[in-house]
Design an enzyme around this catalytic site. Sequence first.
Site, PDB file in Angstrom:
ATOM      1  N   CYS A   1      35.942  29.568  55.632  1.00  0.00           N
ATOM      2  CA  CYS A   1      36.304  30.229  54.375  1.00  0.00           C
ATOM      3  C   CYS A   1      35.275  31.298  54.040  1.00  0.00           C
ATOM      4  O   CYS A   1      34.088  31.016  53.910  1.00  0.00           O
ATOM      5  CB  CYS A   1      36.403  29.212  53.243  1.00  0.00           C
ATOM      6  SG  CYS A   1      36.814  29.974  51.653  1.00  0.00           S
TER       7      CYS A   1
ATOM      8  N   HIS B   1      39.583  34.019  48.505  1.00  0.00           N
ATOM      9  CA  HIS B   1      39.232  33.256  49.707  1.00  0.00           C
ATOM     10  C   HIS B   1      39.969  33.826  50.913  1.00  0.00           C
ATOM     11  O   HIS B   1      41.174  34.083  50.832  1.00  0.00           O
ATOM     12  CB  HIS B   1      39.704  31.800  49.611  1.00  0.00           C
ATOM     13  CG  HIS B   1      38.924  30.918  48.714  1.00  0.00           C
ATOM     14  ND1 HIS B   1      37.562  30.870  48.677  1.00  0.00           N
ATOM     15  CD2 HIS B   1      39.338  29.982  47.829  1.00  0.00           C
ATOM     16  CE1 HIS B   1      37.172  29.964  47.806  1.00  0.00           C
ATOM     17  NE2 HIS B   1      38.229  29.420  47.266  1.00  0.00           N
TER      18      HIS B   1
ATOM     19  N   HIS C   1      44.905  26.629  44.089  1.00  0.00           N
ATOM     20  CA  HIS C   1      44.907  26.278  45.518  1.00  0.00           C
ATOM     21  C   HIS C   1      44.293  24.907  45.740  1.00  0.00           C
ATOM     22  O   HIS C   1      43.409  24.476  44.996  1.00  0.00           O
ATOM     23  CB  HIS C   1      44.199  27.342  46.363  1.00  0.00           C
ATOM     24  CG  HIS C   1      42.798  27.644  45.928  1.00  0.00           C
ATOM     25  ND1 HIS C   1      42.526  28.400  44.826  1.00  0.00           N
ATOM     26  CD2 HIS C   1      41.590  27.292  46.457  1.00  0.00           C
ATOM     27  CE1 HIS C   1      41.217  28.507  44.682  1.00  0.00           C
ATOM     28  NE2 HIS C   1      40.618  27.835  45.652  1.00  0.00           N
TER      29      HIS C   1
ATOM     30  N   GLU D   1      41.976  24.041  42.127  1.00  0.00           N
ATOM     31  CA  GLU D   1      41.163  24.955  41.309  1.00  0.00           C
ATOM     32  C   GLU D   1      41.690  26.382  41.418  1.00  0.00           C
ATOM     33  O   GLU D   1      42.560  26.680  42.244  1.00  0.00           O
ATOM     34  CB  GLU D   1      39.706  24.923  41.809  1.00  0.00           C
ATOM     35  CG  GLU D   1      39.591  25.398  43.262  1.00  0.00           C
ATOM     36  CD  GLU D   1      38.168  25.450  43.822  1.00  0.00           C
ATOM     37  OE1 GLU D   1      37.325  24.623  43.431  1.00  0.00           O
ATOM     38  OE2 GLU D   1      37.917  26.343  44.656  1.00  0.00           O
TER      39      GLU D   1
HETATM   40 MN    MN Z   1      38.439  27.852  45.745  1.00  0.00          MN
END
Ligand code: MN
Length: 149
Positions: free
Chosen positions: A117, A69, A103, A63
């Site tokens: 994350c 992130h 990613h 995505e």
């Molecule tokens: Mn993501």
Amino acid sequence: MSEPVWRRCEAPGRWQMVHVHQYKAEGSAPFRDVTRQLLFAHPELACEWRYFEIGPGGHTTLERHDHRHAVMILRGAGACLVGREVRAVRSHDLVEVPAWTWHQFRATEASPLGFLCLVNADRDRPCLPSEVELTELRRDPKVAAFIRC
Ligand code: MN
């Protein structure tokens, strides 16, 4: 003023009073064997700090999105695609995924991959690749061999 929060780690990747959720709704996007935990999300933080765990052989969704992130691998081993680069990752490695960058994270076949994350609390929804974008991504043989979708 709000109360302090203390949560003991009960096992690797497990904390008191932290619920283990499915990563995403089944069928909403392609993924395999991933759980999601929300560790910190107080509104005053303006961010969410999550813990994801991918089972052996599993993967997150391929995505991209506008939000960034900030990732720290916490346990296990795997690899990730960020942009056009595939790299092996292991405990305590740091990975930053910039805006609108493709990613995907994968655990090795032999071990889970657990990672922290950090994201903005207020963020856009992820976009999945179109057929045209997938064809473009697959032009690179290393990327083609890595991605799962
Ligand atoms: Mn993501």
